[in-house]
Design an enzyme around this catalytic site. Sequence first.
Site, mmCIF file in Angstrom:
data_model
loop_
_atom_site.group_PDB
_atom_site.id
_atom_site.type_symbol
_atom_site.label_atom_id
_atom_site.label_comp_id
_atom_site.label_asym_id
_atom_site.label_seq_id
_atom_site.Cartn_x
_atom_site.Cartn_y
_atom_site.Cartn_z
ATOM 1 N N HIS A 154 -2.548 -44.091 13.176
ATOM 2 C CA HIS A 154 -1.461 -43.159 12.850
ATOM 3 C C HIS A 154 -0.716 -42.796 14.136
ATOM 4 O O HIS A 154 -1.324 -42.728 15.190
ATOM 5 C CB HIS A 154 -2.062 -41.909 12.195
ATOM 6 C CG HIS A 154 -1.045 -40.933 11.716
ATOM 7 N ND1 HIS A 154 -0.438 -40.019 12.558
ATOM 8 C CD2 HIS A 154 -0.519 -40.737 10.479
ATOM 9 C CE1 HIS A 154 0.424 -39.303 11.846
ATOM 10 N NE2 HIS A 154 0.401 -39.709 10.593
ATOM 11 N N ASP A 195 2.134 -39.266 3.073
ATOM 12 C CA ASP A 195 2.364 -38.543 4.335
ATOM 13 C C ASP A 195 2.510 -37.044 4.082
ATOM 14 O O ASP A 195 3.280 -36.364 4.755
ATOM 15 C CB ASP A 195 3.571 -39.088 5.124
ATOM 16 C CG ASP A 195 3.380 -38.916 6.628
ATOM 17 O OD1 ASP A 195 2.372 -38.310 7.041
ATOM 18 O OD2 ASP A 195 4.242 -39.374 7.392
HETATM 19 MN MN MN Z 1 1.286 -38.954 8.770
#
Ligand code: MN
Length: 319
Positions: free
Chosen positions: A160, A282
Amino acid sequence: MRTIGLEEHFVTPELEQYGAPAAAILQPDKWREASRRLLDITGARLAEMDAAGLDMQVLSLNSPGIQAESDAATAVARAAAVNDLLAGVIADHPDRFAGLAALPLQDPKTAADELERAVRELGMCGALVNAHTQGRYLDHPELRVVWERAAGLGVPLYLHPANGVDVPHVIAGHPELVGPMWSWGAETATHFLRCVFGGVFDDFPDARMLLGHMGEGLPYVLWRLDSRWDYHNHQGVELARGNPSEYLRHNLYITTSGVCSPAPLLCALLTLGSDHILFGTDYPFEDMAAATGFLRSAPISDADREKIAHVNAEQLLGL
Ligand code: MN
Protein backbone atom coordinates in the site's frame (compact mmCIF):
# COMPACT_ATOMS: atom_id res chain seq x y z
CA MET A 1 -23.52 -11.40 -5.20
CA ARG A 2 -21.19 -11.89 -2.26
CA THR A 3 -18.81 -8.92 -2.15
CA ILE A 4 -15.49 -8.76 -0.28
CA GLY A 5 -13.39 -5.61 -0.01
CA LEU A 6 -9.63 -5.98 0.36
CA GLU A 7 -8.48 -2.42 1.03
CA GLU A 8 -10.48 -1.41 4.06
CA HIS A 9 -8.64 0.62 6.65
CA PHE A 10 -8.90 1.23 10.39
CA VAL A 11 -6.74 2.86 13.02
CA THR A 12 -6.45 2.91 16.80
CA PRO A 13 -6.07 6.01 18.99
CA GLU A 14 -2.54 4.90 19.91
CA LEU A 15 -1.41 4.58 16.27
CA GLU A 16 -3.29 7.51 14.74
CA GLN A 17 -0.29 9.84 15.24
CA TYR A 18 1.66 8.01 12.51
CA GLY A 19 -0.82 9.35 9.96
CA ALA A 20 -0.26 13.04 10.72
CA PRO A 21 2.04 13.76 7.72
CA ALA A 22 -0.38 12.06 5.33
CA ALA A 23 -3.35 13.77 6.95
CA ALA A 24 -1.81 17.13 6.06
CA ILE A 25 -2.31 16.22 2.38
CA LEU A 26 -6.10 16.07 2.81
CA GLN A 27 -8.59 18.88 3.21
CA PRO A 28 -9.08 19.29 7.00
CA ASP A 29 -12.80 18.51 7.01
CA LYS A 30 -12.24 15.42 4.88
CA TRP A 31 -9.50 14.22 7.23
CA ARG A 32 -11.72 14.73 10.30
CA GLU A 33 -14.43 12.61 8.70
CA ALA A 34 -11.97 9.93 7.56
CA SER A 35 -10.37 9.85 11.02
CA ARG A 36 -13.75 9.33 12.68
CA ARG A 37 -14.49 6.40 10.38
CA LEU A 38 -11.02 4.86 10.75
CA LEU A 39 -11.40 4.77 14.55
CA ASP A 40 -14.96 3.36 14.39
CA ILE A 41 -14.27 -0.24 13.45
CA THR A 42 -17.55 -1.96 14.27
CA GLY A 43 -20.16 0.80 14.61
CA ALA A 44 -21.32 2.93 11.68
CA ARG A 45 -18.99 0.93 9.44
CA LEU A 46 -21.22 -2.14 9.63
CA ALA A 47 -24.29 -0.09 8.76
CA GLU A 48 -22.44 1.43 5.81
CA MET A 49 -21.44 -2.04 4.65
CA ASP A 50 -25.05 -3.18 4.84
CA ALA A 51 -26.24 -0.15 2.87
CA ALA A 52 -23.55 -0.59 0.21
CA GLY A 53 -23.92 -4.35 -0.12
CA LEU A 54 -20.40 -5.06 1.09
CA ASP A 55 -20.50 -8.40 2.88
CA MET A 56 -16.97 -8.49 4.21
CA GLN A 57 -14.07 -6.12 4.77
CA VAL A 58 -10.51 -7.42 4.93
CA LEU A 59 -9.22 -4.87 7.45
CA SER A 60 -5.78 -3.29 7.46
CA LEU A 61 -4.11 -0.65 9.61
CA ASN A 62 -4.23 2.76 7.94
CA SER A 63 -1.13 4.05 6.13
CA PRO A 64 1.68 4.52 7.10
CA GLY A 65 1.01 2.44 10.20
CA ILE A 66 3.86 0.57 11.86
CA GLN A 67 6.21 1.36 8.95
CA ALA A 68 6.53 4.93 10.26
CA GLU A 69 7.98 3.88 13.64
CA SER A 70 11.72 4.57 13.88
CA ASP A 71 12.35 2.41 16.94
CA ALA A 72 12.39 -1.30 16.12
CA ALA A 73 11.38 -2.52 19.58
CA THR A 74 8.40 -0.15 19.62
CA ALA A 75 7.42 -1.34 16.14
CA VAL A 76 7.54 -4.97 17.29
CA ALA A 77 5.38 -4.31 20.35
CA ARG A 78 2.85 -2.14 18.53
CA ALA A 79 2.48 -4.53 15.59
CA ALA A 80 1.76 -7.43 17.94
CA ALA A 81 -0.73 -5.33 19.92
CA VAL A 82 -2.65 -4.09 16.89
CA ASN A 83 -2.73 -7.57 15.36
CA ASP A 84 -4.17 -8.90 18.62
CA LEU A 85 -6.78 -6.13 18.61
CA LEU A 86 -7.70 -6.87 14.98
CA ALA A 87 -8.01 -10.58 15.78
CA GLY A 88 -10.50 -9.67 18.51
CA VAL A 89 -12.61 -7.65 16.06
CA ILE A 90 -12.62 -10.55 13.60
CA ALA A 91 -13.51 -13.05 16.33
CA ASP A 92 -16.54 -10.90 17.24
CA HIS A 93 -17.67 -10.60 13.59
CA PRO A 94 -16.21 -13.55 11.69
CA ASP A 95 -18.72 -13.26 8.86
CA ARG A 96 -18.07 -9.54 8.32
CA PHE A 97 -14.35 -9.02 8.87
CA ALA A 98 -11.04 -10.64 7.99
CA GLY A 99 -7.61 -9.11 8.42
CA LEU A 100 -4.20 -8.33 6.97
CA ALA A 101 -1.53 -8.17 9.65
CA ALA A 102 0.79 -5.25 10.36
CA LEU A 103 4.46 -6.24 10.28
CA PRO A 104 7.40 -4.67 12.16
CA LEU A 105 9.74 -4.84 9.17
CA GLN A 106 12.26 -2.77 11.13
CA ASP A 107 13.22 -6.18 12.60
CA PRO A 108 12.96 -8.62 9.65
CA LYS A 109 13.26 -11.93 11.53
CA THR A 110 10.72 -10.85 14.13
CA ALA A 111 8.46 -9.57 11.35
CA ALA A 112 8.55 -13.01 9.71
CA ASP A 113 7.69 -14.61 13.07
CA GLU A 114 4.87 -12.12 13.59
CA LEU A 115 3.49 -12.91 10.12
CA GLU A 116 3.46 -16.60 11.00
CA ARG A 117 1.82 -15.94 14.38
CA ALA A 118 -0.78 -13.66 12.73
CA VAL A 119 -1.66 -16.28 10.11
CA ARG A 120 -1.48 -19.46 12.18
CA GLU A 121 -2.73 -18.22 15.56
CA LEU A 122 -4.81 -15.13 14.74
CA GLY A 123 -6.29 -16.28 11.44
CA MET A 124 -5.02 -13.37 9.32
CA CYS A 125 -5.04 -13.69 5.52
CA GLY A 126 -1.61 -12.15 4.92
CA ALA A 127 -0.06 -8.78 5.67
CA LEU A 128 -0.26 -5.23 4.41
CA VAL A 129 2.92 -3.16 4.11
CA ASN A 130 2.82 0.61 3.67
CA ALA A 131 5.59 1.51 1.22
CA HIS A 132 9.14 1.71 2.58
CA THR A 133 10.11 0.92 6.14
CA GLN A 134 12.53 3.61 7.31
CA GLY A 135 13.86 3.84 3.75
CA ARG A 136 14.09 0.11 3.15
CA TYR A 137 12.06 -1.49 0.34
CA LEU A 138 10.74 -5.04 0.04
CA ASP A 139 13.53 -6.15 -2.31
CA HIS A 140 16.11 -5.56 0.43
CA PRO A 141 18.15 -8.75 1.05
CA GLU A 142 17.40 -8.66 4.78
CA LEU A 143 13.66 -8.83 4.04
CA ARG A 144 13.94 -12.10 2.07
CA VAL A 145 13.14 -13.86 5.36
CA VAL A 146 9.69 -12.24 5.29
CA TRP A 147 9.07 -13.28 1.67
CA GLU A 148 10.24 -16.80 2.48
CA ARG A 149 7.77 -17.02 5.35
CA ALA A 150 4.91 -15.52 3.29
CA ALA A 151 5.56 -17.98 0.46
CA GLY A 152 5.77 -20.86 2.93
CA LEU A 153 2.49 -19.87 4.54
CA GLY A 154 0.91 -19.31 1.11
CA VAL A 155 -0.24 -15.77 1.96
CA PRO A 156 0.13 -12.55 -0.06
CA LEU A 157 1.72 -9.26 0.92
CA TYR A 158 -0.39 -6.22 0.06
CA LEU A 159 1.81 -3.24 -0.83
CA HIS A 160 0.00 0.00 0.00
CA PRO A 161 1.29 3.54 -0.64
CA ALA A 162 2.62 6.04 1.87
CA ASN A 163 4.74 9.18 1.72
CA GLY A 164 8.15 8.57 0.15
CA VAL A 165 11.53 8.89 1.81
CA ASP A 166 11.99 12.21 0.08
CA VAL A 167 10.37 14.31 -2.61
CA PRO A 168 11.68 13.34 -6.06
CA HIS A 169 13.36 16.21 -7.90
CA VAL A 170 10.70 16.22 -10.60
CA ILE A 171 8.02 16.89 -7.97
CA ALA A 172 10.02 19.37 -5.87
CA GLY A 173 8.15 22.66 -5.72
CA HIS A 174 4.87 20.93 -6.56
CA PRO A 175 3.49 19.69 -3.23
CA GLU A 176 0.09 19.29 -4.88
CA LEU A 177 1.51 16.25 -6.71
CA VAL A 178 2.58 14.54 -3.46
CA GLY A 179 0.04 12.03 -2.19
CA PRO A 180 -2.60 9.64 -3.49
CA MET A 181 -3.43 11.81 -6.48
CA TRP A 182 -0.05 11.11 -8.11
CA SER A 183 3.23 10.41 -6.27
CA TRP A 184 2.02 7.53 -4.13
CA GLY A 185 0.92 5.47 -7.13
CA ALA A 186 4.12 6.13 -9.09
CA GLU A 187 6.26 5.17 -6.09
CA THR A 188 4.25 2.03 -5.35
CA ALA A 189 4.45 0.82 -8.95
CA THR A 190 8.20 1.43 -8.84
CA HIS A 191 8.43 -0.46 -5.54
CA PHE A 192 6.79 -3.47 -7.20
CA LEU A 193 9.27 -3.27 -10.11
CA ARG A 194 12.15 -3.12 -7.59
CA CYS A 195 10.91 -6.47 -6.31
CA VAL A 196 10.75 -7.90 -9.85
CA PHE A 197 14.23 -6.73 -10.91
CA GLY A 198 15.59 -7.22 -7.39
CA GLY A 199 14.91 -10.94 -7.75
CA VAL A 200 12.23 -11.42 -5.08
CA PHE A 201 10.02 -13.43 -7.43
CA ASP A 202 12.93 -15.41 -8.83
CA ASP A 203 13.87 -16.41 -5.26
CA PHE A 204 10.22 -17.17 -4.41
CA PRO A 205 8.47 -17.95 -7.72
CA ASP A 206 5.04 -18.37 -6.16
CA ALA A 207 5.17 -15.34 -3.85
CA ARG A 208 2.22 -13.05 -4.40
CA MET A 209 1.99 -9.29 -4.09
CA LEU A 210 -1.22 -7.30 -4.08
CA LEU A 211 -1.38 -3.71 -5.26
CA GLY A 212 -4.40 -1.47 -4.84
CA HIS A 213 -5.71 1.33 -7.03
CA MET A 214 -6.18 -0.88 -10.10
CA GLY A 215 -2.51 -1.89 -10.03
CA GLU A 216 -1.05 1.61 -9.65
CA GLY A 217 -0.87 2.04 -13.44
CA LEU A 218 1.10 -1.14 -14.13
CA PRO A 219 -1.55 -2.90 -16.26
CA TYR A 220 -1.11 -0.15 -18.85
CA VAL A 221 2.61 -0.75 -19.43
CA LEU A 222 3.11 -4.52 -19.82
CA TRP A 223 3.89 -4.48 -23.54
CA ARG A 224 6.32 -1.59 -23.25
CA LEU A 225 8.14 -3.18 -20.30
CA ASP A 226 8.89 -6.24 -22.43
CA SER A 227 9.63 -4.30 -25.58
CA ARG A 228 12.14 -1.98 -23.92
CA TRP A 229 13.66 -4.74 -21.73
CA ASP A 230 14.44 -6.53 -24.99
CA TYR A 231 16.33 -3.41 -26.14
CA HIS A 232 17.87 -2.57 -22.79
CA ASN A 233 21.43 -3.01 -21.55
CA HIS A 234 20.38 -5.17 -18.60
CA GLN A 235 23.05 -3.70 -16.32
CA GLY A 236 23.90 -7.18 -15.08
CA VAL A 237 20.32 -8.00 -14.12
CA GLU A 238 18.64 -11.05 -15.64
CA LEU A 239 15.13 -12.33 -15.06
CA ALA A 240 14.50 -16.05 -14.70
CA ARG A 241 11.13 -15.69 -16.41
CA GLY A 242 12.69 -13.68 -19.26
CA ASN A 243 10.24 -10.82 -19.66
CA PRO A 244 9.09 -8.38 -16.96
CA SER A 245 5.43 -8.89 -17.91
CA GLU A 246 5.64 -12.52 -16.79
CA TYR A 247 5.96 -11.33 -13.19
CA LEU A 248 3.00 -8.99 -13.54
CA ARG A 249 0.91 -11.87 -14.85
CA HIS A 250 2.13 -14.45 -12.35
CA ASN A 251 3.04 -12.76 -9.05
CA LEU A 252 0.92 -9.61 -9.13
CA TYR A 253 -2.68 -9.36 -7.99
CA ILE A 254 -4.49 -6.03 -7.99
CA THR A 255 -7.54 -4.56 -6.35
CA THR A 256 -9.99 -2.04 -7.69
CA SER A 257 -9.61 0.12 -4.56
CA GLY A 258 -10.07 3.80 -5.13
CA VAL A 259 -10.77 3.48 -8.86
CA CYS A 260 -14.36 3.53 -10.12
CA SER A 261 -13.72 3.83 -13.84
CA PRO A 262 -14.36 1.18 -16.51
CA ALA A 263 -11.39 2.02 -18.78
CA PRO A 264 -8.59 1.00 -16.37
CA LEU A 265 -10.62 -2.03 -15.23
CA LEU A 266 -10.97 -3.24 -18.82
CA CYS A 267 -7.24 -2.66 -19.40
CA ALA A 268 -6.44 -4.72 -16.29
CA LEU A 269 -8.79 -7.49 -17.45
CA LEU A 270 -7.10 -7.62 -20.85
CA THR A 271 -3.55 -7.59 -19.48
CA LEU A 272 -3.65 -9.43 -16.14
CA GLY A 273 -6.83 -11.46 -16.57
CA SER A 274 -9.88 -11.80 -14.35
CA ASP A 275 -8.20 -14.26 -11.97
CA HIS A 276 -5.82 -11.54 -10.75
CA ILE A 277 -8.29 -8.71 -10.01
CA LEU A 278 -10.04 -8.37 -6.66
CA PHE A 279 -12.45 -5.84 -5.24
CA GLY A 280 -11.57 -3.14 -2.71
CA THR A 281 -13.05 0.20 -1.71
CA ASP A 282 -10.20 2.12 0.00
CA TYR A 283 -12.55 2.89 2.87
CA PRO A 284 -12.87 5.48 4.37
CA PHE A 285 -11.16 7.58 1.71
CA GLU A 286 -13.58 6.58 -1.01
CA ASP A 287 -17.34 6.18 -0.96
CA MET A 288 -18.21 2.56 -0.23
CA ALA A 289 -21.52 2.61 -2.12
CA ALA A 290 -19.88 4.23 -5.16
CA ALA A 291 -17.35 1.38 -5.23
CA THR A 292 -19.91 -1.41 -4.95
CA GLY A 293 -22.13 0.38 -7.48
CA PHE A 294 -19.21 0.54 -9.91
CA LEU A 295 -18.55 -3.18 -9.51
CA ARG A 296 -22.22 -4.03 -10.14
CA SER A 297 -22.54 -1.82 -13.24
CA ALA A 298 -19.08 -2.24 -14.82
CA PRO A 299 -19.24 -3.41 -18.47
CA ILE A 300 -17.77 -6.88 -17.81
CA SER A 301 -19.18 -10.39 -17.88
CA ASP A 302 -21.05 -11.67 -14.85
CA ALA A 303 -18.50 -14.49 -14.57
CA ASP A 304 -15.67 -11.94 -14.27
CA ARG A 305 -17.78 -9.84 -11.88
CA GLU A 306 -18.19 -12.81 -9.54
CA LYS A 307 -14.46 -13.50 -9.60
CA ILE A 308 -13.62 -9.88 -8.77
CA ALA A 309 -16.35 -9.55 -6.15
CA HIS A 310 -15.54 -12.64 -4.10
CA VAL A 311 -14.23 -15.78 -5.86
CA ASN A 312 -10.64 -14.58 -6.22
CA ALA A 313 -10.56 -13.30 -2.63
CA GLU A 314 -11.89 -16.61 -1.37
CA GLN A 315 -9.11 -18.43 -3.19
CA LEU A 316 -6.19 -16.05 -2.63
CA LEU A 317 -6.98 -15.34 1.03
CA GLY A 318 -8.59 -18.65 1.94
CA LEU A 319 -11.81 -16.95 3.05
MN1 MN B 1 -5.76 2.77 0.97
